[in-house]
Design a protein around this motif. Structure first.
Motif: not given
Length: 170
Positions: A5-16
Motif C-alpha cells: 500500500q505504501a508503494m501504491v501511495d508513493w506512485w500516486l503521489a509522484h504520478a505527475e
C-alpha cells in the motif's frame, strides 16, 4: 501488505513527475508478493487498477506445504488461527472486478498449481474477469530465467494482457 500500500501511495503521489496515467495503472506480484498485491487490491475503495497480474501466487493460506510457508502465514497475520488465514486468502477475499491475469506452472513444488486452478474457477463462476496462463512443466520461479522456454512463451501473452486486459476487440 502495508508495504504494498505504501508503494501504491508513493506512485500516486509522484504520478505527475513521472508522467503516469493514474487511470491506467496495473500491478504485478510474484509468489508471496502476488498474495500481498491481491490483498492490497481487495481493500481498495474502488477498482484502482486497470489490471492485476499474479505470478505463481499464494491464494489459500490454509493449504500451504513446507515449513517456511507455514511460518510466513503466522508472521504475516500474527495469528495461528486458520479462520484468520482463510479470511485473508486471496481465494476468498479478492472479489474485485479488476481484470486478473494468473500465471502458474504445473510443476510448482512450493505453491501447488491447484491453488491457481481454484482461484481461476472461482472468478469464472462469479463472472469476474480472469485470464489464465497455466504453464506446462514450469516450476515455481520460472520467470527468474528469461531464457527458459516457459518464460519466453509467457512473456508475449503477459504483454498482450497488459495492453488489453479486458480482451476488447476494436
Amino acid at each position: 501488505q502495508e508495504d504494498v500500500q505504501a508503494m501504491v501511495d508513493w506512485w500516486l503521489a509522484h504520478a505527475e513527475s513521472y508522467n503516469l496515467d493514474t487511470d491506467n495503472m496495473s500491478m504485478l506480484g510474484i509468489s508471496a508478493g502476488a498474495a500481498l498485491m491481491l490483498m492490497t487490491a481487495s481493500q481498495a475503495e474502488q477498482d484502482r487498477f486497470s489490471s492485476l497480474v499474479s505470478v505463481y501466487g499464494i491464494y489459500d493460506f490454509n493449504h500451504l506445504s513446507g515449513g517456511p510457508l507455514k511460518f510466513m502465514r503466522r508472521r504475516l497475520f500474527r495469528s495461528r488461527d486458520p479462520n484468520v488465514w482463510k479470511a485473508n486468502s486471496p481465494l476468498f477475499a479478492f472479489t474485485k472486478s479488476m481484470p486478473l491475469l494468473v500465471i502458474h506452472g504445473t510443476a510448482d513444488q512450493i505453491v501447488p498449481v491447484a491453488q491457481a486452478d481454484r482461484l481461476v474457477q472461482e472468478r469464472q463462476s462469479e463472472g469476474l474477469p480472469v485470464t489464465y496462463i497455466r504453464s506446462n512443466g514450469a516450476p515455481h520461479g520460472f520467470f527468474n530465467d528469461a531464457r527458459a522456454p516457459q518464460s519466453q512463451q509467457t512473456l508475449p501473452r503477459l504483454i498482450q494482457f497488459l495492453k488489453n486486459p479486458r480482451g476488447e476487440t476494436s
